[in-house]
Design an enzyme around this catalytic site. Sequence first.
Site, short mmCIF file in Angstrom:
data_model
loop_
_atom_site.label_atom_id
_atom_site.label_comp_id
_atom_site.label_asym_id
_atom_site.label_seq_id
_atom_site.Cartn_x
_atom_site.Cartn_y
_atom_site.Cartn_z
CB THR A 32 1.67 -4.35 -2.62
OG1 THR A 32 2.59 -5.08 -3.44
CG2 THR A 32 1.28 -5.22 -1.43
CB THR A 35 -6.27 0.93 -3.58
OG1 THR A 35 -6.55 1.20 -2.20
CG2 THR A 35 -7.09 1.86 -4.45
CG ASP A 90 0.26 3.15 3.70
OD1 ASP A 90 -0.72 2.40 3.73
OD2 ASP A 90 1.41 2.77 3.44
N GLY A 100 4.11 1.55 2.26
CA GLY A 100 4.73 0.51 3.07
C GLY A 100 3.81 -0.09 4.11
N GLY A 101 2.50 0.26 4.03
CA GLY A 101 1.54 -0.34 4.95
C GLY A 101 1.51 -1.86 4.83
N GLY A 102 1.87 -2.35 3.65
CA GLY A 102 1.92 -3.79 3.43
C GLY A 102 3.35 -4.32 3.47
CD GLU A 108 4.23 -1.18 -2.39
OE1 GLU A 108 3.05 -1.51 -2.49
OE2 GLU A 108 4.67 -0.53 -1.43
CE LYS A 126 -5.38 4.50 2.51
NZ LYS A 126 -5.06 3.59 1.46
#
Length: 228
Positions: A32, A35, A90, A100-102, A108, A126
Site C-alpha cells: 500500500t 511507491t 515510512d 503504517g503511514g496509510g 501489510e 525514507k
Amino acid sequence: MKTTGGSTEAKRRAGEHAATAVEDGMVVGLGTGSTAAHAIRAIGAAVDDGLDVVGVPTSFQSRQLAIEEGVPVVDLDEVGGVDLAIDGADQIADGQLIKGGGAAHAREKIVDAAADRFLVVADPSKQVESLDHAVPVEVLPAARPVVERRLRELGGESSLRTAERKDGPVVTDNGNVVLDCEFGTIDAPGTLAERLATIPGIVEHGLFVDLADEVHVGTAEDVTVERL
Ligand code: 5RP
C-alpha cells in the site's frame, strides 16, 4: 493513492524496478502507498503483456488499484503462500522499517511476513541512520484508553490519527483506530516491537523488524538495491 512525500520519479523507479522481480506463476503481495502503487501499475502492464500472476492486496486501496490495472486479486486465505511481496515504508534504518503511514500496516505485515521474499520500495527520503518516526499502532476502538496508558508506560506519547475529510478518527480497513506513538530515537526496534506486541488491545504495530529481504531505493538516475 495517498502519498507521504518524497520524489514521485524516485518512487516510480523503485516500484518499477522491484516489479521486474515478478515471474510467471507467482503469488505477489501488493503493498500500500504511492511507491507500491508504481509496482502494481508495472505488474498490471506486464499482465497485459501475458504475465500470469495473482496479487494479494494489503488494503482496500491496493485492491482497487490492482483491479483497475488488470492484476487478478485473491485473498491470502485462498493461496498456499506468497512468493514475493513489494511494499513501501515510512522509514528505513539498517533494514528495519516503520510502516503504517496509510494505516494499512496490519494487513501489510501479515502479507509481507508470509512472503518468501519481501522487497521494500522507497525514495531516498525514507532512509535514515536511526528510526525516529512515530510508530503507528492499530487499536481496537474500545481499548484506546488502556492502550494509551500502556504506551505511556513504555515511554511513548501517542495521538489518535484523525481523518482529513471526515470528522473523527481514521478507521482502518479492519474497523479499528490508529494511535501514532512517538518514542524519540528507537535504538532497539526489536525490543520495542516485542513489548508492543504484548499489549492487549493492539491489533498490530508498524515496526517491521527483520522482515525485509531487499530495499530498492529510487534515485534521480537509477535504483540502488540493498540485500539484507
Ligand atoms: C501504508 C504504508 C506505506 O507503504 C508507507 O506509508 C509508504 O507510503 P508511500 O510509498 O506513499 O511513501 O506503510 O500503510
